[in-house]
Scaffold this active site. Structure first.
Site, PDB file in Angstrom:
ATOM      1  NE  ARG A  53      -2.331   0.633   3.304  1.00 59.70           N
ATOM      2  CZ  ARG A  53      -1.925   1.101   5.140  1.00 59.70           C
ATOM      3  NH1 ARG A  53      -1.360   2.464   4.293  1.00 59.70           N
ATOM      4  NH2 ARG A  53      -1.559   0.629   5.601  1.00 59.70           N
ATOM      5  CE1 TYR A 106     -14.572  10.437 -17.422  1.00 62.26           C
ATOM      6  CE2 TYR A 106     -13.741  10.672 -15.707  1.00 62.26           C
ATOM      7  CZ  TYR A 106     -14.772  10.025 -16.658  1.00 62.26           C
ATOM      8  OH  TYR A 106     -14.772   8.846 -16.744  1.00 62.26           O
ATOM      9  CG  ASP A 178      -7.660  14.633 -17.053  1.00 64.73           C
ATOM     10  OD1 ASP A 178      -6.925  14.159 -17.669  1.00 64.73           O
ATOM     11  OD2 ASP A 178      -8.282  14.390 -16.063  1.00 64.73           O
ATOM     12  CE  LYS A 203     -10.849   6.068 -19.309  1.00 65.14           C
ATOM     13  NZ  LYS A 203     -10.901   7.182 -18.827  1.00 65.14           N
TER      14      LYS A 203
HETATM   15  C1  LIG Z   1     -11.396   8.445 -17.542  1.00 66.55           C
HETATM   16  C2  LIG Z   1     -11.067   9.687 -17.719  1.00 66.55           C
HETATM   17  C3  LIG Z   1     -10.979   9.856 -16.285  1.00 66.55           C
HETATM   18  C4  LIG Z   1     -11.575   9.446 -14.743  1.00 66.55           C
HETATM   19  O1  LIG Z   1     -10.324   8.120 -15.246  1.00 66.55           O
HETATM   20  P1  LIG Z   1     -11.169   6.802 -14.259  1.00 66.55           P
HETATM   21  O2  LIG Z   1      -9.551   5.815 -14.380  1.00 66.55           O
HETATM   22  O3  LIG Z   1     -12.059   5.886 -14.626  1.00 66.55           O
HETATM   23  O4  LIG Z   1     -11.199   6.427 -13.066  1.00 66.55           O
HETATM   24  C5  LIG Z   1     -10.927  11.641 -15.558  1.00 66.55           C
HETATM   25  N1  LIG Z   1     -10.343  12.531 -16.702  1.00 66.55           N
HETATM   26  C6  LIG Z   1     -10.211  12.030 -18.357  1.00 66.55           C
HETATM   27  C7  LIG Z   1     -10.788  12.973 -19.172  1.00 66.55           C
HETATM   28  C8  LIG Z   1     -10.719  11.340 -18.475  1.00 66.55           C
HETATM   29  O5  LIG Z   1     -11.647  10.494 -19.935  1.00 66.55           O
END
Ligand SMILES: *Cc1c(COP(=O)(O)O)cnc(C)c1O
Length: 378
Positions: A53, A106, A178, A203
């Site tokens: 952890r 998002y 992000d 992603k």
């Molecule tokens: C999918 C996504 C997230 C969240 O990510 P998870 O892996 O589902 O927690 C955050 N920001 C963007 C732009 C995303 O496409």
């Protein structure tokens, strides 16, 4: 090193005890020591691992690999994109503080910011990030962070990160971006002045739709704080998931090159197509390309539900960035948590379909969408 080379040669060569060509999976919850003295070495900083952890070679690999490609000093991996975003925010802000976020977030981040963060005592203002006066007007004495996305979802607005970095530094607040949609293949927010970069590695970094993961990168100091949050919130990533993330990351540049080229061709082909009211695709996101997501808005007389039934081999999913071309319906998935009037104000409509372009042959991708448009959704 050029990006394609750097991408596959991380982490930088280190003196390894192992002889395995790939990193072994440290599928363990803890590490063992020869005696108590030996265990004390962890607390002296002479040993790196104690308890998964708090850190594991595979999660460190994913954090470090992403940081190297992003040009950040350090990186921290976690169990999901959202947990990485939360760790990054909590590295900058605590109860009583205030942050400013873009309004076209998002959906999951929007939910986190508009309710859960408030429960933590962190106040969030949502602004139009293209309006400098509005951002500056929202800054308060306790503002600690400015938050946006490099390429937004689903309208694919390319953020002016340099401009935001200027505003952030003039108020002495941090900037967090992000970078999920762009990836460091296209945009490197640290080079443009961002303090923290976040990824949903679920992603493009993972890239194969087989892992849920997140990463934040930034200065060693900020990442030490983020790592402590991941450890204390228990949002660490499992060793095998981290290993899958790294395996995916190594082919990021190849996948992005192909997916961006396919997306460009698809955006062009759908540009004048009958039934398509508008195509959303960036024109100058980066020198390497404009991303692998294309959003289309169908004409008002087209039935979106029926269109989705004529997409043959294209996958219908609530997400993006896999190897295979897929579609999603933003108002029902990524933007479901947003109030309808916010969606309308942003321009996210019920006629909108977001396409995540895969690595297939571009001719097949174009054909399948042209066929679906021809079917007129009957
Ligand atoms: C999918 C996504 C997230 C969240 O990510 P998870 O892996 O589902 O927690 C955050 N920001 C963007 C732009 C995303 O496409």
């Amino acid at each position: 090193m050029h990006f394609h080379t750097q991408n596959v040669h991380f982490p930088a060569k280190e003196k390894a005890k192992e002889i395995s060509k790939t990193k072994p999976i440290y599928q363990t919850s803890a590490f063992t020591f020869s005696d108590f003295d030996d265990m004390e070495q962890y607390f002296n900083g002479d040993k790196s691992y104690l308890y998964t952890r708090m850190g594991n070679p595979n999660s460190d690999d994913l954090g470090r690999g992403t940081a190297e490609l992003e040009g950040g000093e350090a990186g921290v991996a976690s169990a999901s994109g959202l947990s990485a975003i939360l760790a990054g925010v909590l590295a900058c802000a605590k109860s009583g503080d205030h942050i400013i976020a873009t309004q076209d977030l998002y959906g999951g981040t929007w939910s986190l910011f508009s309710s859960d963060l408030q429960d933590f005592g962190i106040e969030v203002s949502f602004v139009n990030m293209e309006d400098r006066a509005e951002i500056e007007g929202a800054v308060k004495e306790n503002t600690k962070l400015l938050y946006s996305e490099s390429i937004t979802n689903p309208l694919l607005r390319v953020e002016d990160i340099e401009g935001l970095a200027q505003i952030a530094s003039s108020f002495n607040i941090k900037l967090m971006i992000d970078n999920t949609f762009a990836t460091p293949y296209l945009i490197r927010p640290h080079e443009l002045g961002a303090d923290i970069v976040a990824h949903s590695a679920t992603k493009y970094i993972g890239g194969h739709s087989d892992v849920t993961a997140g990463v934040v990168t930034g200065s060693a100091e900020l990442m030490q704080k983020a790592k402590a949050k991941v450890s204390m919130l228990g949002s660490n990533i499992g060793p095998f998931d981290a290993w899958l993330g790294v395996r995916g990351l190594k082919t990021l540049s190849l996948r992005m090159e192909k997916q961006c080229a396919n997306a460009k061709a698809l955006a062009k082909a759908l540009g004048g197509a009958a039934g398509v009211k508008k195509v959303f695709y960036p024109s100058a996101a980066s020198a390497r390309g404009n991303g692998a997501v294309v959003t289309i808005e169908l004409e008002d007389d087209r039935d979106v539900m029926a269109f989705s039934k004529h997409l043959d081999w294209v996958k219908v999913v609530p997400t993006l960035a896999g190897l295979e071309t897929s579609v999603t319906y933003p108002v029902a998935t990524s933007h479901r948590p947003l109030p309808e009037e916010t969606r309308e104000m942003l321009g996210v409509t019920k006629q909108m379909i977001r396409i995540s372009v895969g690595i297939e042959d571009e001719r097949d991708i174009i054909e399948v969408f042209e066929q679906a448009l021809k079917s007129r959704g009957e």
